[in-house]
Design an enzyme around this catalytic site. Structure first.
Site, PDB file in Angstrom:
ATOM      1  N   CYS A 136      -7.678   0.058 -16.675  1.00  0.00           N
ATOM      2  CA  CYS A 136      -6.864  -0.099 -15.464  1.00  0.00           C
ATOM      3  C   CYS A 136      -5.573   0.707 -15.561  1.00  0.00           C
ATOM      4  CB  CYS A 136      -6.560  -1.571 -15.194  1.00  0.00           C
ATOM      5  SG  CYS A 136      -5.705  -2.422 -16.541  1.00  0.00           S
ATOM      6  N   ASP A 178     -12.593  -3.567 -22.428  1.00  0.00           N
ATOM      7  CA  ASP A 178     -11.979  -3.727 -21.096  1.00  0.00           C
ATOM      8  C   ASP A 178     -10.586  -4.336 -21.250  1.00  0.00           C
ATOM      9  OD1 ASP A 178     -11.496  -3.961 -18.386  1.00  0.00           O
ATOM     10  OD2 ASP A 178     -12.724  -5.756 -18.144  1.00  0.00           O
ATOM     11  N   CYS A 207       0.843  -1.203   0.000  1.00  0.00           N
ATOM     12  CA  CYS A 207       0.000   0.000   0.000  1.00  0.00           C
ATOM     13  C   CYS A 207       0.876   1.251   0.000  1.00  0.00           C
ATOM     14  CB  CYS A 207      -0.906   0.028   1.230  1.00  0.00           C
ATOM     15  SG  CYS A 207      -2.149  -1.282   1.289  1.00  0.00           S
TER      16      CYS A 207
END
EC number: 2.1.1.190
Length: 497
Positions: free
Chosen positions: A453, A406, A114
């Site tokens: 993405c 996509d 993270c």
């Protein structure tokens, strides 16, 4: 580099040289800053604070947030910029929060999974929205007519897919399982992970004990997590054949902790169940009555909560009618295709992977057979290399009223370039390629919903669609699929001008 300014300057009617905060006088102007202090102006997508020295040189500061006054240790210098790590905060941002995970931070051994846990969750979404808008404008010269409301979901316990590294550390006499340390190849010493589902986080220490007790503890480099709605699958990568004793340990662990073990001796195509039978690994899309079985190495979305909302919004924006034909490009195992088939008259799913196309066919037949009432699902699938698309190949797939696109991180450049080539030939643009014979009657879709993405490749493709293929970008927005990370998922809608 995309930036967003989050700090707020107090309104003043008269010039001042300092403000008082916690009984300490802090300078307002950069000229009045003590030596070595930096004022953080903005944040980049890697969650590094951006400051400028008096000479204009940019400093990227790990751990700093916009609006803060900080000191930092520079560890890399270039002519126009420096990279540094936060050492002290003299004025803290109102957006700074306490990280929810003890593995997060700038300390030695911190997890690198993270990057934004120190930033308020809503501010993280704002950063990603600005990154999307900046990429669309600076890379594609495209400005959406409408900014969509961000799609958000749980900030913790959302990660149902993960690739966990395994390392036997002989000197310490223990096994480590988790993500890599920040900016390191070493595995972080993780005893919990709040972004994993709580029951999976609770398995990290038992998994360490399991691998440590196996004969193959030195030759098992990875465990891949793939959790469905009711099954938790784990794929053990093993470099050497497993002993009978190790196989029994895996069986016992699986029964005790409700884990479905899969074994991977070599590449992804060698993955197989340890024990045949048992429940099926799958997820559902309740809004459409669809169930999607999958293998743990198939591509599925990391965050099932967001995926359900993403599919629902994408289909609402697509707005396919019962008499229309739709093409779902880069369709995978049918995550969008099968829901589209509940609304459109016909849908064609096109995917580069033969294995995923086969899985999509299986999912189609399974849903046809198990749906009550029965779903017609007029869908078909083909395998094709979409990175080698041409205008001639595009026209061969026939007309579709609407497209769902996509792609992976590389984007859909060849596909949109083929659309642009046909449009440029029709308008007689200079340097346009000749119009293929089979494209003379072909018409482009009236609406395209593009799920991305990677905002950079989306911006590149959007530039082609808008400036060379005759489309408008009517809306765009972010999808916070990966909270606390720098990953930006987004969606954009294009209509024929």
């Amino acid at each position: 580099m995309a930036n967003i300014v989050l700090g707020k300057s107090p309104a003043r009617s008269l010039p001042v040289t300092s403000v008082v905060e916690n009984d300490v006088a802090l300078p307002v102007s950069d000229e009045a800053l003590p030596e070595g202090w930096l004022r953080v102006e903005s944040l980049d997508i890697e969650a590094q604070g951006i400051a400028r020295r008096p000479d204009g040189k940019v400093v990227f500061i790990d751990g700093a947030l916009p609006g803060e006054l900080v000191s930092a240790n520079v560890h890399r210098k270039k002519n126009n910029w420096e990279a540094a790590t936060l050492t002290q905060i003299h004025r803290e941002s109102s957006q700074r929060v306490r990280p929810g995970c003890p593995n997060f931070g700038l300390h030695a051994g911190a997890c690198g999974g993270c990057k934004m846990q120190h930033l308020d969750a809503s501010a993280q979404v704002a950063v990603k929205q600005r990154v999307l808008e900046d990429n669309l404008w600076h890379l594609g010269k495209v400005k959406p007519e409408l900014i969509l409301r961000p799609i958000e979901g749980p900030a913790w316990g959302y990660r149902y897919r993960a690739r966990l590294s395994v390392r036997y550390v002989e000197k310490k006499g223990q096994v480590l399982i988790g993500f890599h340390e920040r900016k390191s190849r070493y595995v972080a010493d993780m005893r919990q992970c709040p972004v994993l589902p709580p029951y999976v986080s609770a398995l990290l220490l038992p998994l360490r004990d399991l691998i440590y007790g196996m004969d193959a503890r030195q030759t098992c480099p990875q465990i891949e997590l793939a959790a469905g709605d009711s099954v938790t699958a784990m794929v053990l990568r093993h470099l050497d054949p497993l002993s009978a004793g190790d196989l029994q340990k895996l069986r016992d662990f699986g029964k005790q902790h409700a884990v479905q073990w899969w074994l991977q001796p070599k590449g992804p195509d060698t993955v197989q169940l340890l024990e045949e039978g048992g429940p099926e690994l799958s997820y559902t899309l309740p809004d459409f009555g669809i169930t999607m079985p999958f293998k743990p190495t198939d591509f599925t979305q990391v965050n099932p909560h967001i995926n359900r909302v993403l599919v629902t919004r994408a289909l609402r924006l697509l707005d396919a009618q019962s008499h229309e034909r739709v093409i779902d490009w880069f369709c995978g195992l049918g995550n969008f295709t099968l829901p589209i088939a509940t609304q459109a008259g016909e849908v064609l799913g096109i995917e580069g992977s033969e294995a995923l196309v086969a899985r999509a066919h299986q999912n189609l037949e399974r849903n046809r057979a198990s749906s009550v009432p029965a779903l017609a699902l007029n869908a078909s699938f083909v395998a094709r290399n979409l990175f080698d698309m041409t205008a001639e190949l595009l026209a061969a797939d026939g007309y579709a009223d609407r497209w769902l696109v996509d792609p992976p991180r590389e984007g859909a450049f060849a596909l949109v370039k083929a659309v642009a080539a046909i449009h440029q030939a029709r308008i007689g643009a200079e340097d346009a390629e000749p119009l293929p014979e089979n494209a003379r009657d072909w018409q482009p879709p009236k609406r395209i919903v593009y799920v991305s993405c990677n905002p950079a490749t989306l911006a590149r493709d959007a530039g082609l669609l808008v400036h060379q293929a005759g489309y408008r970008c009517v809306s765009a927005g972010v999808v916070n699929m990966f909270p606390h990370t720098a990953h930006v998922e987004s969606m954009a809608v294009f209509e024929l001008a």
